[in-house]
Design a protein around this motif. Structure first.
Motif, PDB file in Angstrom:
ATOM      1  N   UNK A  34      -8.377  71.000 -55.914  1.00 45.62           N
ATOM      2  CA  UNK A  34      -7.788  69.800 -55.332  1.00 45.62           C
ATOM      3  C   UNK A  34      -8.849  68.883 -54.730  1.00 45.62           C
ATOM      4  N   UNK A  35      -9.896  69.464 -54.132  1.00 46.80           N
ATOM      5  CA  UNK A  35     -10.934  68.697 -53.461  1.00 46.80           C
ATOM      6  C   UNK A  35     -12.287  68.949 -54.117  1.00 46.80           C
ATOM      7  N   UNK A  36     -13.284  68.248 -53.647  1.00 48.82           N
ATOM      8  CA  UNK A  36     -14.665  68.442 -54.078  1.00 48.82           C
ATOM      9  C   UNK A  36     -15.147  69.834 -53.654  1.00 48.82           C
ATOM     10  N   UNK A  39     -16.556  70.004 -50.201  1.00 48.20           N
ATOM     11  CA  UNK A  39     -15.504  69.998 -49.171  1.00 48.20           C
ATOM     12  C   UNK A  39     -14.966  71.404 -48.963  1.00 48.20           C
ATOM     13  N   UNK A  40     -14.759  72.128 -50.046  1.00 55.45           N
ATOM     14  CA  UNK A  40     -14.230  73.491 -49.961  1.00 55.45           C
ATOM     15  C   UNK A  40     -15.186  74.396 -49.172  1.00 55.45           C
ATOM     16  N   UNK A  41     -16.486  74.243 -49.391  1.00 53.30           N
ATOM     17  CA  UNK A  41     -17.473  75.038 -48.651  1.00 53.30           C
ATOM     18  C   UNK A  41     -17.475  74.694 -47.164  1.00 53.30           C
ATOM     19  N   UNK A  42     -17.494  73.404 -46.871  1.00 51.69           N
ATOM     20  CA  UNK A  42     -17.502  72.960 -45.475  1.00 51.69           C
ATOM     21  C   UNK A  42     -16.205  73.388 -44.787  1.00 51.69           C
ATOM     22  N   UNK A  43     -15.089  73.254 -45.493  1.00 53.30           N
ATOM     23  CA  UNK A  43     -13.789  73.649 -44.959  1.00 53.30           C
ATOM     24  C   UNK A  43     -13.804  75.139 -44.605  1.00 53.30           C
ATOM     25  N   UNK A  77      -4.188  73.023 -38.211  1.00 55.16           N
ATOM     26  CA  UNK A  77      -4.365  71.888 -39.115  1.00 55.16           C
ATOM     27  C   UNK A  77      -4.984  72.333 -40.441  1.00 55.16           C
ATOM     28  N   UNK A  78      -5.979  73.203 -40.367  1.00 54.48           N
ATOM     29  CA  UNK A  78      -6.669  73.631 -41.580  1.00 54.48           C
ATOM     30  C   UNK A  78      -5.778  74.484 -42.477  1.00 54.48           C
ATOM     31  N   UNK A  79      -4.977  75.352 -41.876  1.00 55.76           N
ATOM     32  CA  UNK A  79      -4.073  76.173 -42.685  1.00 55.76           C
ATOM     33  C   UNK A  79      -2.967  75.324 -43.303  1.00 55.76           C
ATOM     34  N   UNK A  80      -2.583  74.255 -42.624  1.00 54.85           N
ATOM     35  CA  UNK A  80      -1.619  73.324 -43.211  1.00 54.85           C
ATOM     36  C   UNK A  80      -2.233  72.636 -44.436  1.00 54.85           C
ATOM     37  N   UNK A  81      -3.500  72.229 -44.317  1.00 55.74           N
ATOM     38  CA  UNK A  81      -4.203  71.623 -45.458  1.00 55.74           C
ATOM     39  C   UNK A  81      -4.317  72.620 -46.607  1.00 55.74           C
ATOM     40  N   UNK A  82      -4.679  73.860 -46.293  1.00 53.56           N
ATOM     41  CA  UNK A  82      -4.830  74.874 -47.332  1.00 53.56           C
ATOM     42  C   UNK A  82      -3.497  75.161 -48.014  1.00 53.56           C
ATOM     43  N   UNK A  83      -2.442  75.327 -47.225  1.00 53.48           N
ATOM     44  CA  UNK A  83      -1.118  75.543 -47.814  1.00 53.48           C
ATOM     45  C   UNK A  83      -0.708  74.370 -48.688  1.00 53.48           C
ATOM     46  N   UNK A  84      -0.965  73.161 -48.204  1.00 57.01           N
ATOM     47  CA  UNK A  84      -0.663  71.967 -49.005  1.00 57.01           C
ATOM     48  C   UNK A  84      -1.462  71.925 -50.293  1.00 57.01           C
ATOM     49  N   UNK A  85      -2.742  72.336 -50.230  1.00 56.45           N
ATOM     50  CA  UNK A  85      -3.569  72.356 -51.442  1.00 56.45           C
ATOM     51  C   UNK A  85      -3.040  73.373 -52.450  1.00 56.45           C
ATOM     52  N   UNK A  87       0.088  74.430 -52.698  1.00 54.24           N
ATOM     53  CA  UNK A  87       1.346  73.897 -53.226  1.00 54.24           C
ATOM     54  C   UNK A  87       1.071  72.799 -54.241  1.00 54.24           C
ATOM     55  N   UNK A  88       0.174  71.881 -53.906  1.00 47.42           N
ATOM     56  CA  UNK A  88      -0.163  70.777 -54.816  1.00 47.42           C
ATOM     57  C   UNK A  88      -0.815  71.290 -56.099  1.00 47.42           C
ATOM     58  N   UNK A  89      -1.748  72.216 -55.975  1.00 48.40           N
ATOM     59  CA  UNK A  89      -2.412  72.760 -57.164  1.00 48.40           C
ATOM     60  C   UNK A  89      -1.403  73.466 -58.062  1.00 48.40           C
ATOM     61  N   UNK A  90      -0.457  74.171 -57.470  1.00 49.97           N
ATOM     62  CA  UNK A  90       0.575  74.840 -58.259  1.00 49.97           C
ATOM     63  C   UNK A  90       1.469  73.862 -58.992  1.00 49.97           C
ATOM     64  N   UNK A  91       1.845  72.801 -58.299  1.00 53.63           N
ATOM     65  CA  UNK A  91       2.684  71.779 -58.933  1.00 53.63           C
ATOM     66  C   UNK A  91       1.916  71.082 -60.051  1.00 53.63           C
ATOM     67  N   UNK A  92       0.650  70.736 -59.783  1.00 52.30           N
ATOM     68  CA  UNK A  92      -0.161  70.013 -60.768  1.00 52.30           C
ATOM     69  C   UNK A  92      -0.415  70.837 -62.031  1.00 52.30           C
ATOM     70  N   UNK A  93      -0.481  72.155 -61.896  1.00 55.37           N
ATOM     71  CA  UNK A  93      -0.765  73.010 -63.056  1.00 55.37           C
ATOM     72  C   UNK A  93       0.483  73.713 -63.583  1.00 55.37           C
TER      73      UNK A  93
END
Length: 133
Positions: A34-36, A39-43, A77-85, A87-93
């Motif tokens: 979902x992200x660069x 970003x994933x490493x920094x996250x 906040x970070x776990x919300x972003x991860x959960x959203x990612x 969910x989004x990755x699952x929908x996109x694929x």
């Protein structure tokens, strides 16, 4: 309540430190999708650091309650972003199983929010330095 503070919350914090470390070293596929990748490493590093701060704050609540409270807010906040990612990755694929897994990190968020409120209440009740009045 004592078991929650002595066992459950530290266990969650240790698991999140390990998750952040593992994500930093090996990457987290949903975040990379979902992200660069940077970003994933920094996250991942930030998640591990926030969880470590929570663990230290939990060990020394009278002195470091603000560290724990801030760390729990960052983790929520970070776990919300991860959960959203997820969910989004699952929908996109078209992988709804992947989307379903996205609700697991989101399920931890209410526990973290509860602890934010609880540690603030403890600070006020025990008159820890810097507590709200």
């Amino acid at each position: 309540m004592r078991g929650l503070l002595r066992v459950a919350l530290p266990t969650v914090d240790v698991a999140l430190v390990l998750f952040g470390l593992g994500g930093f070293l090996s990457g987290i596929p949903a975040l990379r999708d979902v992200f660069d990748p940077l970003y994933a490493e920094v996250w991942s590093a930030a998640l591990g650091a926030a969880a470590l701060g929570c663990l230290v704050g939990l060990a020394f609540p009278a002195r470091l309650w603000r560290v724990e409270r801030t760390g729990k807010a960052v983790l929520a906040a970070m776990l919300t972003v991860y959960g959203g990612a997820l969910i989004w990755a699952g929908i996109a694929t078209d992988d709804l199983g992947r989307s379903a897994v996205g609700f697991i990190p989101v399920a931890l968020v209410p526990v973290l929010v509860w602890r934010i409120l609880d540690v603030t209440k403890d600070a006020k009740r025990n008159r820890w330095r810097g507590a709200p009045r």
